[in-house]
Design a protein around this motif. Sequence first.
Motif, PDB file in Angstrom:
ATOM      1  N   TYR A   1       0.845  -1.190   0.000  1.00 35.85           N
ATOM      2  CA  TYR A   1       0.000   0.000   0.000  1.00 35.85           C
ATOM      3  C   TYR A   1       0.884   1.244   0.000  1.00 35.85           C
ATOM      4  O   TYR A   1       1.863   1.328   0.737  1.00 35.85           O
ATOM      5  CB  TYR A   1      -0.884   0.051   1.254  1.00 35.85           C
ATOM      6  N   LEU A   2       0.473   2.233  -0.819  1.00 39.12           N
ATOM      7  CA  LEU A   2       1.170   3.511  -0.849  1.00 39.12           C
ATOM      8  C   LEU A   2       0.141   4.627  -0.787  1.00 39.12           C
ATOM      9  O   LEU A   2      -0.873   4.586  -1.494  1.00 39.12           O
ATOM     10  CB  LEU A   2       2.032   3.643  -2.113  1.00 39.12           C
ATOM     11  N   PHE A   3       0.419   5.616   0.054  1.00 40.62           N
ATOM     12  CA  PHE A   3      -0.515   6.712   0.298  1.00 40.62           C
ATOM     13  C   PHE A   3       0.190   8.043   0.047  1.00 40.62           C
ATOM     14  O   PHE A   3       1.355   8.208   0.382  1.00 40.62           O
ATOM     15  CB  PHE A   3      -0.988   6.704   1.758  1.00 40.62           C
ATOM     16  N   TRP A   4      -0.552   8.993  -0.496  1.00 36.70           N
ATOM     17  CA  TRP A   4      -0.091  10.380  -0.602  1.00 36.70           C
ATOM     18  C   TRP A   4      -0.978  11.249   0.291  1.00 36.70           C
ATOM     19  O   TRP A   4      -2.201  11.239   0.159  1.00 36.70           O
ATOM     20  CB  TRP A   4      -0.171  10.877  -2.036  1.00 36.70           C
ATOM     21  N   TYR A   5      -0.334  12.000   1.193  1.00 36.32           N
ATOM     22  CA  TYR A   5      -1.023  12.919   2.080  1.00 36.32           C
ATOM     23  C   TYR A   5      -0.519  14.340   1.841  1.00 36.32           C
ATOM     24  O   TYR A   5       0.604  14.556   1.415  1.00 36.32           O
ATOM     25  CB  TYR A   5      -0.754  12.585   3.558  1.00 36.32           C
ATOM     26  N   ARG A   6      -1.378  15.302   2.169  1.00 34.41           N
ATOM     27  CA  ARG A   6      -0.989  16.713   2.146  1.00 34.41           C
ATOM     28  C   ARG A   6      -1.234  17.277   3.540  1.00 34.41           C
ATOM     29  O   ARG A   6      -2.281  16.997   4.148  1.00 34.41           O
ATOM     30  CB  ARG A   6      -1.812  17.475   1.113  1.00 34.41           C
ATOM     31  N   GLN A   7      -0.289  18.056   4.043  1.00 38.02           N
ATOM     32  CA  GLN A   7      -0.429  18.632   5.370  1.00 38.02           C
ATOM     33  C   GLN A   7      -0.351  20.150   5.300  1.00 38.02           C
ATOM     34  O   GLN A   7       0.603  20.719   4.778  1.00 38.02           O
ATOM     35  CB  GLN A   7       0.650  18.111   6.318  1.00 38.02           C
ATOM     36  N   THR A   8      -1.367  20.801   5.840  1.00 35.08           N
ATOM     37  CA  THR A   8      -1.381  22.256   5.979  1.00 35.08           C
ATOM     38  C   THR A   8      -1.829  22.615   7.381  1.00 35.08           C
ATOM     39  O   THR A   8      -2.423  21.795   8.087  1.00 35.08           O
ATOM     40  CB  THR A   8      -2.338  22.920   4.972  1.00 35.08           C
ATOM     41  N   MET A   9      -1.543  23.843   7.780  1.00 34.12           N
ATOM     42  CA  MET A   9      -1.965  24.286   9.112  1.00 34.12           C
ATOM     43  C   MET A   9      -3.476  24.274   9.221  1.00 34.12           C
ATOM     44  O   MET A   9      -4.035  23.909  10.254  1.00 34.12           O
ATOM     45  CB  MET A   9      -1.428  25.694   9.374  1.00 34.12           C
TER      46      MET A   9
END
Lengths: 114, 113
Positions: free
Chosen positions: A31-39
Amino acid sequence: DAGVIQSPRHEVTEMGQEVTLRCKPISGHDYLFWYRQTMMRGLELLIYFNNNVPIDDSGMPEDRFSAKMPNASFSTLKIQPSEPRDSAVYFCASRPTGGSEKLFFGSGTQLSVL
Amino acid sequence: GQQLNQSPQSMFIQEGEDVSMNCTSSSIFNTWLWYKQDPGEGPVLLIALYKAGELTSNGRLTAQFGITRKDSFLNISASIPSDVGIYFCAGRSRSSNTGKLIFGQGTTLQVKP
């Protein structure tokens, strides 16, 4: 054993330019996941793959975003054209098949779109 | 969509103090995970929980899977400066048939030496 490897660590680009982020998952992880993190929004799941096949891309914000996984050891996340609101830290994560749910994250790509 | 409520949002404590944070959901979860994120790095797994009532320790960290299966707690005893960072809870809902984890908004911990 190497962890999840992401490149580049930092990317600064101008609005309208194409951006490609890269990820090498841990060997043997299906499994491979792409996440985005912002405040403002915290960690958001963009898309995930199982055995190189995209399973859920409902988190991909717009058609400007696309992701591929041509083989078990490589994935890309592309933004074209990039916009200032895309500025964020993008994480890739992987985990093996099985019930443990333990997700292993890369160090992230800090993207700044000017 | 489903959300996790994590609290407190931030904490500023004195070195040596104990810390508690928690996470709640509106639905039943099968799995709870706790992560720590250092500045400039990705989240690192601290503790994983799989059964209601389960209590698991990792050094000075202890986490519990709530008996209602809708909450989880993380405690840090005798905090030290290197405990500084953002702590995230994450979980998978019982009703989920996907591999997706839901993440809380994080608890930012600052420790004063």
